[in-house]
Design an enzyme around this catalytic site. Structure first.
Site, PDB file in Angstrom:
ATOM      1  N   ALA A   1       0.841  -1.198   0.000  1.00 48.50           N
ATOM      2  CA  ALA A   1       0.000   0.000   0.000  1.00 48.50           C
ATOM      3  C   ALA A   1       0.877   1.250   0.000  1.00 48.50           C
ATOM      4  CB  ALA A   1      -0.921  -0.001   1.217  1.00 48.50           C
TER       5      ALA A   1
ATOM      6  N   GLY B   1       1.062  -5.457   1.033  1.00 46.08           N
ATOM      7  CA  GLY B   1      -0.070  -5.622   0.142  1.00 46.08           C
ATOM      8  C   GLY B   1       0.307  -6.248  -1.186  1.00 46.08           C
TER       9      GLY B   1
ATOM     10  N   GLU C   1       0.057  -9.835  -0.475  1.00 44.76           N
ATOM     11  CA  GLU C   1      -1.368 -10.155  -0.351  1.00 44.76           C
ATOM     12  C   GLU C   1      -2.039 -10.193  -1.724  1.00 44.76           C
ATOM     13  OE1 GLU C   1      -2.817  -8.500   3.912  1.00 44.76           O
ATOM     14  OE2 GLU C   1      -1.998  -6.978   2.584  1.00 44.76           O
TER      15      GLU C   1
END
Length: 316
Positions: free
Chosen positions: A125, A170, A173
Site C-alpha cells: 500500500a 499488500g 497479499e
C-alpha cells in the site's frame, strides 16, 4: 463475481453476470440472477476497442488481450514506477475496474498479473498517501483493498502472478489472491509499522503455508527469497531472473487450451470445497460436475478424442 456465504454448504457463487450455482442442494442448479456483479457499479471508462489494449488515464494499470496462438490470455499489468507500484486509492479503483472488465469478457480464458516496473512486483500500500488519511479514511481504504483482492481471488478465470522482484505487504497479499505464483521475493513487514496485514494476508497465508510459518513471517516481518518461498509452498515455480513472465505465459497457454467451463468449475470445486468438511466438499464437486456434464464442450472433447484431433472448446 459476487460471493455470498452462509452456514454450511448453503451458498451461491456467481459465475458470471447472470448465472449462479446454488449449492443449497447436492446436485446444484443454475438460476437467473437478473443483475450484474456489485463490482459493475465501479466501472472505469477504459480506452480503445473491445479486444484491444485497455489503459487507464495515468497508465498505472493496463489490461491487454493477447492474440494468435495466445488468444484468450489476458495480461493485467501494474505500472506505477515512481512509487514502486505501491497501491493508492486511484490505482486501486482502476485495478478493480480491470477485474470488472475481465469478469465481463466471454473471450477471456486465463489472466496473467505482472509488473512492468523493473525489480519490483508491488511494494504494498502507498504509505505516503496513507499518512495523510484520517483513521476513518484509512479504514475505508483497507476495506476496499481487502474487497478488491477478494474479487481477484474469486474471479472465475484462473489467475497467474508473474512475480519478478519484491512483493511486500499488500504486494504479497495481491499475489496470494492469485491461483498460481512464479518467482518472487516476499515479505509482510506490516508489524514493523505497528499494523497488521489487512488485505487478507493473515487469512490466505496460513491457509497456504500453515499457521506456524505464517506467524513467523508476520511476527518478524522478514523477507524471504524465491528458494525459501518455493520450499514453503508460496510459489509453484522458480525461474531464472527476469523469466517469470515467460513461465506464466507458458502455463497460461496450456490452461487456455483446456475446456473453459471445466476450468471454472474446477476452481469453484477446489476453492469452495477446501473451506468445508470432506462430505460437504463432495457435494460441491458433484454440483460443479453437474454443470460440465451438460456442456457442449464435453461432447466436443469426446468427439475430438474419437476423431484423433484437437478439440475446439467454446466455453458452453
Amino acid at each position: 463475481m459476487a460471493l455470498r456465504r452462509c452456514a454450511g454448504i448453503h451458498r451461491r457463487l456467481r459465475l458470471g453476470f447472470s448465472d449462479s450455482i446454488d449449492f443449497s442442494s447436492a446436485s446444484g442448479r443454475i438460476f437467473t440472477a437478473g443483475s450484474r456483479s456489485p463490482c459493475a457499479a465501479r466501472r472505469w471508462p477504459w480506452g480503445i476497442g473491445a479486444r484491444g489494449l485497455f489503459v487507464d488515464a495515468a497508465d498505472q494499470v493496463s489490461l491487454s488481450a493477447l492474440s494468435g496462438s495466445e488468444e484468450g490470455i489476458m495480461v493485467l499489468e501494474l505500472n506505477r514506477a515512481d512509487a514502486k507500484n505501491a497501491i493508492g486509492v486511484d490505482m486501486l479503483s482502476k485495478f478493480q475496474s480491470a477485474l470488472d472488465r475481465l469478469q465481463d469478457d466471454d473471450a477471456a480464458r486465463v489472466v496473467i498479473l505482472r509488473s512492468v516496473v523493473p525489480g519490483v512486483f508491488c511494494a504494498g500500500a502507498d504509505l505516503k498517501e496513507r499518512k495523510k488519511m484520517s483513521v476513518f479514511e484509512a479504514q475505508k481504504f483497507v476495506t476496499s483493498l481487502r474487497s478488491t483482492f477478494s474479487s481477484l481471488e474469486v474471479l472465475s478465470l484462473p489467475t497467474i502472478a508473474a512475480v519478478e522482484g519484491v512483493a511486500l505487504g499488500g504486494g504479497l497479499e495481491l499475489a496470494l489472491s492469485c491461483d498460481l505464483r512464479a518467482e518472487a521475493t516476499f515479505g509482510l513487514p506490516e508489524t514493523g509499522f505497528a499494523i497488521i496485514p489487512g488485505a487478507g494476508g493473515t487469512q490466505r497465508l496460513p491457509r497456504l503455508i500453515g499457521r506456524s510459518r505464517a506467524k513467523e513471517l508476520i511476527f518478524t516481518g522478514r523477507r524471504i527469497g524465491a528458494d525459501e518461498a518455493k520450499s514453503y509452498g508460496l510459489v509453484e515455480y522458480l525461474t531464472a531472473a527476469g523469466d517469470a513472465y515467460r513461465k506464466a505465459l507458458e502455463l497460461a497457454k496450456i490452461i487456455s487450451n483446456q475446456g473453459p467451463l471445466a476450468i471454472k468449475m474446477a476452481k469453484v470445486a477446489i476453492d469452495r470445497g477446501s473451506e468445508v468438511d470432506a462430505a460437504s466438499g463432495m457435494e460441491i464437486e458433484e454440483a460443479c460436475y453437474g454443470q460440465v456434464l451438460k456442456s457442449k464442450d464435453r461432447l466436443e472433447g469426446l468427439a475430438a478424442f474419437a476423431e484423433k484431433r484437437s478439440p475446439v472448446y467454446r466455453g458452453d
